[in-house]
Every structure is written in C-alpha cells, then in structure tokens.
Motif scaffolding. Structure first.
Motif, short mmCIF file in Angstrom:
data_model
loop_
_atom_site.label_atom_id
_atom_site.label_comp_id
_atom_site.label_asym_id
_atom_site.label_seq_id
_atom_site.Cartn_x
_atom_site.Cartn_y
_atom_site.Cartn_z
N MET A 1 -32.97 -7.21 -11.49
CA MET A 1 -32.96 -8.65 -11.65
C MET A 1 -33.48 -9.33 -10.40
SD MET A 1 -29.52 -9.46 -13.69
CE MET A 1 -28.60 -8.09 -13.09
N THR A 2 -34.14 -8.53 -9.56
CA THR A 2 -34.73 -9.13 -8.38
C THR A 2 -36.20 -9.22 -8.64
OG1 THR A 2 -34.85 -6.92 -7.55
CG2 THR A 2 -33.06 -8.28 -6.74
N LYS A 3 -36.71 -10.32 -8.29
CA LYS A 3 -38.09 -10.57 -8.66
C LYS A 3 -38.91 -10.81 -7.43
CE LYS A 3 -40.22 -12.93 -12.29
NZ LYS A 3 -40.46 -14.32 -12.46
N ASN A 5 -42.50 -10.44 -7.64
CA ASN A 5 -43.89 -10.72 -7.99
C ASN A 5 -44.04 -12.21 -8.26
OD1 ASN A 5 -42.28 -10.64 -10.17
ND2 ASN A 5 -43.58 -9.35 -11.43
N ALA A 645 -21.46 -5.42 -1.40
CA ALA A 645 -21.60 -6.65 -2.16
C ALA A 645 -22.66 -7.56 -1.56
CB ALA A 645 -20.25 -7.38 -2.21
N ASN A 655 -31.85 -10.28 4.26
CA ASN A 655 -32.68 -9.68 3.21
C ASN A 655 -34.04 -10.34 3.09
OD1 ASN A 655 -31.00 -7.71 2.39
ND2 ASN A 655 -30.16 -8.80 0.62
N CYS B 98 -32.20 -6.41 -18.38
CA CYS B 98 -32.04 -6.92 -17.03
C CYS B 98 -32.52 -5.92 -15.99
CB CYS B 98 -30.57 -7.23 -16.73
SG CYS B 98 -29.95 -8.68 -17.60
N GLU B 99 -32.11 -4.65 -16.13
CA GLU B 99 -32.35 -3.71 -15.03
C GLU B 99 -32.72 -2.30 -15.50
OE1 GLU B 99 -28.76 -3.16 -12.85
OE2 GLU B 99 -27.49 -3.31 -14.63
N ARG B 153 -40.04 -0.48 -17.98
CA ARG B 153 -39.95 -1.65 -17.13
C ARG B 153 -38.87 -2.59 -17.65
NH1 ARG B 153 -45.85 -3.71 -17.46
NH2 ARG B 153 -45.76 -2.41 -19.33
N ASP B 156 -38.23 -8.65 -16.97
CA ASP B 156 -38.89 -9.57 -16.04
C ASP B 156 -40.02 -8.91 -15.26
OD1 ASP B 156 -37.64 -8.19 -14.03
OD2 ASP B 156 -36.52 -9.90 -13.23
N GLN B 157 -40.17 -7.61 -15.42
CA GLN B 157 -41.34 -6.96 -14.83
C GLN B 157 -42.56 -7.11 -15.75
OE1 GLN B 157 -39.88 -3.00 -14.10
NE2 GLN B 157 -38.76 -3.61 -12.27
N ASP B 160 -42.03 -13.64 -17.90
CA ASP B 160 -41.16 -14.56 -17.19
C ASP B 160 -39.83 -14.67 -17.95
OD1 ASP B 160 -40.71 -16.33 -15.16
OD2 ASP B 160 -41.35 -18.06 -16.36
N TYR B 164 -30.52 -14.31 -17.15
CA TYR B 164 -30.13 -12.91 -17.21
C TYR B 164 -28.68 -12.82 -17.64
CZ TYR B 164 -34.29 -12.39 -14.32
OH TYR B 164 -35.56 -12.41 -13.84
N PRO B 166 -26.02 -9.84 -17.84
CA PRO B 166 -25.84 -8.40 -17.61
C PRO B 166 -24.72 -7.81 -18.46
CG PRO B 166 -24.78 -9.63 -15.86
CD PRO B 166 -25.37 -10.64 -16.80
N TYR B 267 -22.47 -3.86 -15.01
CA TYR B 267 -22.80 -5.28 -14.85
C TYR B 267 -23.86 -5.50 -13.77
CZ TYR B 267 -20.43 -8.16 -18.22
OH TYR B 267 -20.11 -8.81 -19.39
N GLY B 268 -24.38 -4.41 -13.24
CA GLY B 268 -25.53 -4.55 -12.34
C GLY B 268 -25.15 -5.03 -10.96
N PRO B 269 -26.16 -5.28 -10.12
CA PRO B 269 -25.89 -5.64 -8.73
C PRO B 269 -25.22 -6.99 -8.60
CG PRO B 269 -28.26 -5.73 -9.22
CD PRO B 269 -27.59 -5.17 -10.42
N ALA B 270 -24.31 -7.08 -7.65
CA ALA B 270 -23.67 -8.36 -7.36
C ALA B 270 -24.72 -9.32 -6.83
CB ALA B 270 -22.57 -8.16 -6.33
N VAL B 274 -29.88 -6.59 -3.30
CA VAL B 274 -31.26 -6.37 -3.72
C VAL B 274 -31.43 -5.00 -4.36
CG1 VAL B 274 -33.64 -6.15 -2.94
CG2 VAL B 274 -32.18 -7.94 -2.00
#
Lengths: 677, 330
Positions: A1-3, A5, A645, A655, B98-99, B153, B156-157, B160, B164, B166, B267-270, B274
């Motif tokens: 969920m990090t973008k 591009n 976290a 970051n 999402c991921e 992928r 969002d890869q 747009d 999100y 999760p 639930y993915g990254p907090a 990153v």
C-alpha cells in the motif's frame, strides 16, 4: 500500500550543488566538471539552480563560494559532493550557517570514500558520482531546519578507577578547581602500579613515584574519595548524570579510625592475599592491602573473619583505641550528580593457567610476571629476594617467556604492549640480584618508545641470552643428562633453525593484559560500546582516543587497550583536559539528529525498550507508550530501525528522506525506469 | 434492482480466494442496506453479468467498486483498468488487492515453475501430463485462456486506487462500518476521507488492541504454537511465539491473539511502515537475547520459513516486490 510511482510534486527548493576535486583525490577518478554540468542540466527540474566544481571545497575560498551563492542565488538547500561527512560535514554546515541558512539544510555526498577511492574506471565512477549527487539532491529536499538543544554542564566529575590513569585525571581536574568523585572498588587506590617494584626503562621505584600522587588524591579538598565502592546505576546525560554508588561496608568507622594498624596486628586470622600479593603472601581478615594504602582505613573481609564465621573473637574491636570497629555496618548507597564521567577501570592479568603446557599452577617454579613483581619488591613477601617457591633457593638459570596469552590465536590476538619491556626489566633484575643466567624467549622484540630500545641494548650487553621462538612446552620430565631436577624449556630457536631444550631453575611467564572480566557490563552500565573482546571503544582511534560515542563519557588507560604507564598517564590527563573543556563551556549544544516516539503510533509493544545503548528509552505503564529522552539520545537510529510500527521518528534519517535518496540514486526522480514492473 | 436513481455498486475478484466475497455477505442484515442504497451492476460471485455489459457503461458511472484480488494475469489487468475507468471510487478491498497476500508469495518463483508445480506433482492426477495452453484451435475457432504474468502485482501497481481496505478478509464489522459511512456520505451526513486513505482499519498496531501483558522483550528461542503451553495473559512474542502484531495494522480487534494464536499479519503494515517484512525482521532481530553468532543462528532456525513469516501477506506490495527467480526467469 506504499506508492512510489506516479508524478512527483513540483520542487519549490532552490538547491546549490558543489562538487569537490579534493586535489586529485576525487578529480583523478571522477570527471568532476561533468558531474557538475550533469547536475545543473539533469537535476534542474529537481530544484538545482546552480552546480559548480572547485579544487578544494573545504578551503576558505570554497566555503566562501557557497556562502556567496546562498546569498546571491537565494539557495534554500545545499549539496556538497566531496569527502565523507565524518570529515567536513561540520565545515559546510558552519559555512551555511554563516550565510544565514539553517546548517541542517546542507547534505554531504561522499564521492571520495564511496566513489573515487574505490573505483578505477573513470567513466563508471563519474556515472556513480552523478547518481550519488542525485540521491543527495532528492534527500535534501526533505530536510528540515533543526535547532540544537543546549544543556547545562554540572562542573563535578566522576572518575571510575583509582589506578594511575584515574589518579592523573582526578588530580588534573581537582587542581583546576573542580570537584571530583573518585570511585574505586578495591580498599585502596593505586591500581596495578602499586603492585609493581621497578618501572621500565628508568628503573625508578613504582611506589616512590605513585604514592605521592595517591596521597594528593586522598587529601585533596576537591576530591571525594569513595573506595571499596562500585557504581550501580547511571542515569541522565552529558552535563547532568545521576550516579548511584554502593559504598560497601568496611566494618570500620572511618570518622573514628586513625589508621594505626593495631587491628591488623591483633587479628588472629591469616588469609592468602590473592589480590595485592598475587597469592605469594598473607594478609589478615581485617586489612589494608599495603602500608601506603590510601585511604588508610582498613576493611574487614567478612568471608574470612572469625567473628562472622563463629560469632566470637572481636580481637580488633577489643584492641582498637578509638572504638572504630563496627560489626553491624551496612552497605551505603550514595547518589551523586556529575556532568562528565571518566572511566579508567584498567585491565585484568591473563590467567597463566590457561596455557597448561607452560605448567603454571602445576610446576612449582613457574611464576607469573605479577608474582615476579612481588618477589622483586623490597616490601614484598621475600623482601626483594628472588628465590624459588621453597622460599630460600636462589635460581642459577632463569627463563623468561614473552607473549604468554598475547599474540596467540588460542587466547588473545592482541599484543599486550608492555610484556617485552617488562620481561627485559625482569632479565635485568634477575641478573643484578642473583647473577643467574637469564634466557628471554621472545617472538618479536617490541621496544618502540623513548629510551626503550636503549634499555634492550643494555640488557643485551649485560649478557642476557635471547632465543627467538615460541616456547612449545615447559616440563620437569628430564630426558637428557643435566636436566634432572630442572624445568626444561622446549623451544624452536628460529634464528638457529633448530629445536632446543634449555634447563632452568625458574620460569617467568610474562602474561598479557586482558579487558576486565566485567568490562561489557561496565560498558552497558555507562552506555558506551566495547569491542567483542572487551576493550572500550574510543570515538575515533586516531583523532579522538579518549572520548566515546556517548557525550560526556571519556575513557583513559588500559580499559581502552593495553598500554604502559606513560601512555596511561597521558590518557588520564587528556581525558581530564576534555572534561575541563566541557566544564568551561558551562553549557553545551546537542546535535539535533535524534529519535522521538510518535505517541499516537506507539502501541507499547516494548521491543525498543532494552535496545538503546544510551539508556534513553523509558516506558510509561500508564499511557502504554515508550519515550525517548531527547538529551540522552545520540541519534544512533537503533530504535528507529527496530520499531515494528514505524512509530519512532529519526530526525535527519526519516523514511521520506531515505526513500527519496534511494529514488535519486536509482535516477527514478528524473524518470529513469530502474526495474521492470 | 433496476432503480436507476440509486448509485451503482460493483464488486470484482481477481487473483483471490473468494473469502472477501463471503466476508461481505457475512455482514448479515446490513447487506440489505447495500441493496437499499445501491444498484448492484456487476458482482460475478453474486449475480450474472458480462464484461461487455460493463464495457458498455459510461465512464465513471459506477459510484463504488470493491476490487479484491491481485493482478496475476491479463484478464485481471483488463478488468482492473476497465473498472477503474467506469468507477468514481475504486477500493482495493482485502489483502490481495492491497498488498498481494498469499497469491503474492508466488512471486518467489518463476511463473513456469508455478504452473509445473500445479500440474505435475504427486498430489495432481494428471497421468497424461497435460498442461494448459494460452490458446487452442477448435473447429469453432481459437479459444484462449488468460495469460499469466511473471509476477503478481497489487491493484495500485496497475491502476490508481482511491481507498485501501486491508484484511484477509476484512472483518465484517469493519465492512459494516464502511458501508454505514458511505451511506451517510450519500445522504450528505459525512465526508469521505482523503484519497489514498486506509479505511475500515485502525491507525496503530494490533498490539494496541491486544490485552496481553507485556514486558521488556528478550527472546532466547522461537517456538511453534503447538510446542508450548501458552501463558494466556502474557505477550506471545515474549513467549517466543513469532507474533507479527507489533508491525500489523490494527482493526481486527486482535482476534487471533485473543484466541491464543499469533498474529500472522493479514491487516498489513501499520500506518507509516514502508516495508512490513523488513520492519519485523529488524524488530525480531533486535530482541534476540544473544551476542554469540552461532547461538543467534540457532535461534533464527526457529523461524523455518522467513518469507512466509515476514511477507506472508505483503510480498507483492513490499519494496522488493518479488524474489529474484521471478524477475529473471518469469
């Protein structure tokens, strides 16, 4: 969920890029003019308004160039591509500050250590330098103006360890008019030097030159001497440390004791003195380690005292003329506030028993160098007579083995520095006092300091025999005629190219120096680092040898690494000079690169709690969040990396900055596709 | 369901398992709110519809699309682009979109190898060694199946994404809350969060919702949950159970850890994390109680499958996105 591009926001900053030739250091391998031109054209859209190259950016003319551009071109960010930030970050930050730009809006890109010095292909190195500059430009966009925090400096200093290094440091500071607390865990200060007989190469008496300094410390109005004490806890930061010290019970009231010595005389219990007399002599259950001890007050060894064992005796109490004996005394815990701390905690002697083939502890007439110090000492157990373990026979042939436990991959790789000279000293003393034949078994002779090699020449001329080779074994198993009743030293004589068996009456093992057994705990207690083998690590091995990575904590003497008395004294004085410099400033600015916890994101998982090498992290049970103490934090980033976290923010290394720099390095910032999707 | 006045709703599954669809149905009577407020125009799992029907719609005519699943083949990509064009709000729904989630773990292997494993292992009944072909000629003409990509992928890869959501799958109470929110927005009673936000989840970590007691951590060995008796009160990580809670976004009410199982990170990254796996690796490594390299190695052996432990849900969405074989041989 990090973008990462998509289009980047337009850059508002006005960035100046400065590429240093560093003579030919950089320009010899990197086309610096090309790097500057490339930055001016390709990074224009990333905010670069000017890019220059110059022979020496760090020169005053180079700095003026930057200052002029900041004013005339209205630069808001500066990137200097030159050497490592370790060398000149401060130079360029200061230049920016002079021109009115916040110094933390300057970023250094290392194109010397990381590019020119490690490459030979000029074309490739130039491309790499361009990428590095692109990374720096992208990073500096995300820099924030930072303000240093100032903290007041408490003028009092704590010196831990009362050996010669600590004594020197304490006297320098106390003589300058500031208060010193000296903590020593043994009953008396003096350290190892107090055990020595003569000092090389001048052969002056160790006690004669040491005890006046001990007395100075003991009586100095600016010194609070806490012997038989240990530091238990250190809190706070440079300028305001709060130190908890345990003053162990002496069972002697120091305000009443006159140091007359009657208690020691009357005490019926004799104990082998393993510390001061190296096991060669006795002391009593109430004792001062040696007659010139400072302070003069004895301590009671409760593990050996008959009263503590059986409930009767109290001879010391009965005979004490001032009623100073107190069997009920308890340990006392003291809190002190100091601004700086000097650690001069010394070394341990290598345990010769570990080299079992040399026979120490098994063969009676194998001695260690420390035992030899006591044997040769006029105040020692034999009144300075060099005799065998039977206490009466004078040896006719003596072998001295160098490098025992040092320069040996089975024990310690390091050279213990002092052993060659110590062995030469023993050779001289044995020769002088007994007329015995002396053999020195050495690997390499190391006599590098003032008058040391002259001393070696003197010992050579006295007729000491030198055998170059590592001793394989010391044994009492006779094989050849003439070996009966002797110790035989089996050695490869590398100069003669043959194996030799040399019969002697006495063997002296010149044992090496090792870090204190508890040095890693000590390092942790004070929040400094020590190497894997246990020596404390200095801030810079050449340019900052007595400071540590923790502001306000200094190191001196053998705790940092093996060294002789002159070097220990120099370090003690150097550490004192650094402390006095800090005290004179009255307050100091702390680097604003540090970590902070974002409270809303912290879930109190407590992963970071035990990681901080500077003890800057605390946990609040009530709010369930961790906190970084800003003054204690040294900005190392350990907690920032560990926080799962992402709740700890590292100023200067967040970051955004790091990821932007990576994008810049990969040239993604100017639209170059790095990896296929 | 033909009331044209109602805003249009779509839901699609790309490379996913179907659990997200069930989670939506699992909101019980709240599904009636969906029906009351939306016209469902496209939802392959629940109703019949053809891609060409969607293609025929006006661009932007669907108000809300919940898209679950990752982009594994050209069909997935085609529909993702199509629904992006047709939708005002495109939500990456569930961990796959999402991921990458579990299908994303295939990014460790080249695509050919995955097909080979699927059609030629002992558990596969394929005596004639028949493999799928991208196209096949039959008397009626050429028929094709979707073409598999080298890697999976995230949504969002490829296109747009507006929001999100999760979870593997998203918790029903969170889906319910999001539906409530959207309904309120429709009635002008609430505002949508900023574009790019994570919805239907918390902003901190699972630890925030976990009620277990925690202390300063030091780990001497990693254990599997069936090897030890779990202290019901104490932080699982402190007991040596590799719990991913500290890096995982809150929102699930710490369901697994409350039940005595470690958080596996669905639930993915907090917020602000990153690279989820890298964060966890750094965190776990930080609390290993040893300085002896061999002992550390032995402790780490307690995590037999690091990719599965640290990147189970996040590999495709991580900074690395895939393993080297998938790039090279894909």
């Amino acid at each position: 969920m990090t973008k990462h591009n998509g289009s980047k926001p337009e850059v508002q900053e006005r960035i100046g890029v400065y590429v240093c030739h560093c003579g030919t250091n950089i320009a010899g391998t990197v086309d610096v003019a090309q790097v500057a031109q490339w930055a001016a054209s390709r990074l224009k859209e990333r905010g670069v308004v000017i890019a220059r190259d110059y022979k020496f950016m760090c020169s005053s003319l180079g700095q003026e160039l930057i200052e002029k551009d900041i004013k005339e071109q209205k630069l808001t960010r500066v990137v200097v591509a030159a050497c490592s930030p370790h060398l000149h970050e401060r130079t360029f930050r200061t230049a920016c500050a002079r021109a009115g730009l916040n110094p933390f809006l300057c970023e250094m890109v290392s194109i010397r250590e990381q590019v020119s010095w490690v490459h030979t292909n000029k074309e490739a190195a130039t491309i790499k330098a361009q990428a590095a500059v692109s990374g720096g430009v992208e990073r500096v966009i995300h820099h924030e103006p930072l303000e240093p925090m100032t903290v007041p400096i408490n003028p009092a200093t704590l010196v831990v360890g009362g050996g010669i290094a600590g004594i020197q440091a304490a006297l320098e500071i106390a003589d300058a008019g500031y208060h010193v607390y000296m903590v020593e865990r043994e009953p008396s200060i003096g350290g190892h030097m107090a055990q020595f007989d003569k000092t090389f190469p001048t052969l002056d008496c160790a006690a004669c030159i040491l005890t006046p300094k001990m007395v100075d410390v003991g009586g100095h109005p600016n010194v609070t001497l806490l012997t038989w004490s240990e530091v238990e806890k250190v809190e706070g930061y440079v300028g305001s440390f709060n130190v908890t010290i345990r003053n162990k019970a002496r069972h002697v009231k120091t305000d009443l004791c006159t140091g007359c010595g009657i208690c020691q005389e009357k005490c019926p219990k004799k104990v082998v003195d393993e510390v001061y007399e190296a096991g060669l002599g006795y002391r009593k259950a109430i004792y001062t380690p040696f007659p010139q001890a400072v302070p003069k007050f004895p301590v009671m060894d409760v593990d050996n005292c008959i009263y503590f064992e059986k409930g009767t005796c109290k001879a010391c109490e009965k005979f004490c003329p001032t009623n100073a004996i107190d069997f009920t005394q308890q340990d006392e815990v003291i809190n002190i506030e100091v601004g700086n701390i000097i650690l001069a905690t010394g070394y341990d002697i290598f345990d010769a028993r570990r080299v079992s083939h040399y026979g120490y502890g098994r063969l009676a007439n194998v001695f260690t160098s420390l035992e030899m110090e006591r044997l040769t000492n006029a105040a020692g157990p034999t009144n300075g007579q060099i005799v065998l373990r039977d206490g009466k026979t004078t040896p006719k042939a003596v072998g001295i083995i160098h490098c025992v436990g040092s320069r040996d991959r089975n024990f310690n790789n390091h050279c213990s520095v002092i052993c060659c000279m110590q062995s030469l000293k023993f050779a001289h003393m044995v020769h002088e006092r007994t007329g015995a034949i002396v053999y020195n078994f050495y690997i390499d002779m190391r006599t590098p300091f003032k008058d040391y090699d002259e001393f070696y020449q003197r010992v050579l001329e006295e007729g000491t025999l030198f055998v170059r080779g590592k001793v394989a074994e010391v044994t009492d198993a006779a094989r050849l005629p003439g070996e009966e009743g002797k110790l035989i030293v089996q050695v490869e004589d590398t100069l003669a190219g043959k194996q030799r068996r040399i019969p002697v009456d006495m063997v002296i093992l010149s044992v090496g120096l090792e870090p204190r057994k508890d040095s890693s705990e000590t390092a942790k207690l004070f929040g400094i680092s020590c190497s894997a083998n246990g020596w404390f690590i200095e801030k810079h091995p050449k340019l900052d040898p007595v400071a540590t990575m923790t502001e306000g904590i200094y190191i001196a003497g053998c705790a940092q690494g093996p060294k002789d008395i002159p070097a220990s004294v120099s370090q003690g004085a150097a550490a004192a000079a650094r402390v006095l410099g800090k005290i004179q400033q009255k307050e100091m600015a702390l680097e604003p690169i540090r970590a902070s916890v974002i409270e809303e994101k912290c879930s109190g998982c407590r992963i970071c709690n035990d990681l901080c090498p500077f003890n800057a992290i605390s946990f609040h049970e009530d709010t369930m969040v961790s906190e970084v103490n800003a003054a204690l934090c040294q900005g190392c980033g350990t907690c920032v990396a560990a926080c799962p976290a992402g709740a700890i923010y590292g100023t200067g290394f967040n970051n955004e900055q790091v990821l932007a720099q990576i994008e810049g390095l990969l040239l993604l910032n100017i639209g170059e596709e790095a990896v296929p999707a | 369901m033909t009331d044209n006045a109602k805003p249009k709703f779509a839901m699609y599954w790309a490379a996913s398992c179907g659990g997200c669809e069930i989670a939506v149905l699992n909101i019980h009577e709240k599904i009636l709110d969906v029906d009351a407020n939306f016209e469902v125009v496209f939802w392959p799992v629940a109703m019949d519809a053809k891609y060409k029907d969607v293609e025929a719609m006006e661009d932007g005519s669907i108000l809300l699309t919940l898209f679950n699943g990752g982009i594994r083949n050209d069909e997935n990509e085609h529909i993702a682009r199509l629904l992006r064009r047709k939708s005002q709000l495109l939500v990456a729904f569930g961990s796959c979109a999402c991921e990458g989630c579990i299908p994303g773990l295939a990014n460790l292997s080249p695509a050919g190898e995955i097909v080979h494993t699927a059609f030629n292992t002992v558990s596969t009944d394929n005596p004639h060694g028949i493999y799928p072909r991208a196209s096949f000629d039959v008397p009626e003409g050429e028929i094709t199946i979707p073409k598999i990509f080298p890697t999976l992928r995230t949504l969002d890869q490829v296109v747009d994404v507006d929001y999100y959501m999760p979870g593997c799958p998203p918790e029903s109470h969170q889906i319910g809350a999001v539906i409530d929110l959207v309904v309120k927005v429709l009635h002008g009673e609430a505002q949508l969060p900023p574009k790019g936000s994570v919805i239907g989840a918390g902003n901190s970590t699972v630890c925030d919702e976990c009620t277990r007691k925690r202390n300063v951590k030091s780990i001497t060995s990693f254990k599997r949950i069936y090897d030890v008796e779990i202290d019901p009160e104490l932080c699982l990580l402190e007991q040596g159970i590799p719990c991913n809670g500290p890096a995982t976004r809150s929102g699930c009410n710490a369901r697994c850890v409350s039940a005595g199982a470690q958080c596996i990170g669905c639930y993915g990254p907090a917020e602000g994390v990153v690279d989820y796996g890298a964060r966890l690796i750094a965190a776990f490594a930080s609390v290993i109680d040893s300085t002896d390299p061999e002992e550390i190695e032995a402790i780490l052996d307690g995590i037999p499958d690091p990719a599965g432990q640290f990147y189970r849900f996040n590999l495709a969405g991580s900074l690395l996105k895939a393993g080297k074989p998938a790039w090279e041989k894909g």
